[in-house]
Design an enzyme around this catalytic site. Structure first.
Site, short mmCIF file in Angstrom:
data_model
loop_
_atom_site.label_atom_id
_atom_site.label_comp_id
_atom_site.label_asym_id
_atom_site.label_seq_id
_atom_site.Cartn_x
_atom_site.Cartn_y
_atom_site.Cartn_z
N ARG A 99 0.81 -1.21 0.00
CA ARG A 99 0.00 0.00 0.00
C ARG A 99 0.84 1.27 0.00
NH1 ARG A 99 -3.29 1.78 -2.65
NH2 ARG A 99 -4.26 -0.28 -2.47
N LYS A 134 1.64 24.41 -3.04
CA LYS A 134 0.33 23.81 -2.75
C LYS A 134 0.45 22.30 -2.87
CE LYS A 134 -2.01 27.93 -4.51
NZ LYS A 134 -2.88 28.51 -5.56
N LYS A 166 5.42 38.27 -1.98
CA LYS A 166 4.06 38.25 -2.50
C LYS A 166 3.30 39.49 -2.02
CE LYS A 166 1.98 34.30 -2.96
NZ LYS A 166 2.06 34.09 -4.44
N GLU A 199 6.14 39.69 -6.61
CA GLU A 199 4.84 39.63 -7.28
C GLU A 199 4.32 41.05 -7.47
OE1 GLU A 199 1.58 36.72 -6.01
OE2 GLU A 199 0.91 38.61 -5.11
N ASP A 221 0.78 38.80 -11.37
CA ASP A 221 -0.30 38.11 -10.68
C ASP A 221 -1.67 38.54 -11.22
OD1 ASP A 221 -1.49 36.46 -8.65
OD2 ASP A 221 -1.95 38.29 -7.54
#
Length: 282
Positions: A99, A134, A166, A199, A221
């Protein structure tokens, strides 16, 4: 041992503890310790294979005497019916590693397949598809390995190997100029040789960056393709360029044709379906 190797070791250790605990009582209760067998990794869906090298590490960490015959290498296209590897060893070991190996290989192959699909969409341009942070907690290093296997490019691995200013950093720092100058001062004071990316949300912020300089890459962005084309012209090769924000498979080509160097896509890792495969006795 490298940081990457340590992360993989820690992940495998945790995964075995999570799955086996104080013992696989199903296997231990019905399979003799001396029983030997073979299992094959059967591909059940078309895609790009990824994770073979990690699978070998899983098998050998659990039982060094397990023998792995690799028939298809990482990065290769696969189709239903293909056999990627055959593993020989104690049946107890085959069952207890099954597994974890499948979880890793299905996830990595799904990411490699998705990445390859996006990169193929950019064929004929110089643009590269980038991953993001992410990722699944604890599995980032494997997921970013899968992106590379699929033909994509890794962005920063974490918060430690690059400075990415950012929108929130810019706002909390008091603006573009403060954010860039503080980042440069920080690197100098701490002896850090880190690339700096910033950004920008509009042309006013882009102009501020171009006037100040001191960065390696500029991220546009949530720009439209038309705005991106104009922004790339303004940068004119002075810095690397990246597009980000809501870009999909259907729209990514439009951004690439604007001449941007990179396009970051969170979907490569945050919402990928695993590639279907099974590990069966043979």
């Amino acid at each position: 041992m490298t940081t990457e190797e340590q992360l993989i070791d820690n992940l495998i250790d945790l995964a075995f503890k999570e799955d086996i605990g104080d013992g696989d009582h199903t296997t231990l209760s019905c399979i003799p310790a001396t029983a030997m067998g073979r299992s094959r990794l059967l591909i059940k869906e078309e895609g790009i294979l990824a994770g073979i090298e990690i699978a070998k590490e899983v098998f050998h960490r659990f039982d060094p005497e397990m023998q792995v015959e690799v028939l298809i290498q990482d990065g290769s296209p696969v189709k239903p019916g293909d056999v990627a590897m055959i593993v020989t060893g104690r049946v107890q070991s085959l069952l207890q590693t099954e597994r974890l190996m499948l979880n890793i290989m299905q996830r990595m192959s799904g990411i490699a397949t998705m990445t390859n699909k996006y990169q193929q969409r950019l064929s004929g341009t110089h643009t590269k598809v980038l991953d993001t942070r992410k990722t699944t907690p604890g599995m980032r290093i494997l997921e970013k390995m899968a992106v590379k296997i699929g033909g994509g490019v890794n962005h920063r691995i974490g918060l430690f190997d690059m400075i990415l200013l950012k929108d929130n950093h810019v706002d909390f720092a008091g603006g573009i100029e403060h954010a860039i100058l503080r980042a440069k001062d920080y690197c100098k004071e701490h002896g850090k040789d880190l690339k700096i990316e910033i950004e920008v949300r509009n042309f006013d912020e882009l102009n501020q960056v171009l006037q100040l300089g001191g960065v390696n890459r500029i991220m546009f962005d949530n720009f439209t393709p038309e705005q991106t084309r104009e922004a790339v012209k303004m940068v004119a090769g002075r810095y690397e360029t990246e597009s980000s924000g809501g870009i999909t498979y259907d729209t990514i080509r439009d951004y690439a044709e604007c001449g941007v160097d990179y396009i970051s896509v969170g979907a490569l890792t945050h919402s990928v379906k695993g590639l279907d495969m099974s590990f069966k006795a043979c």
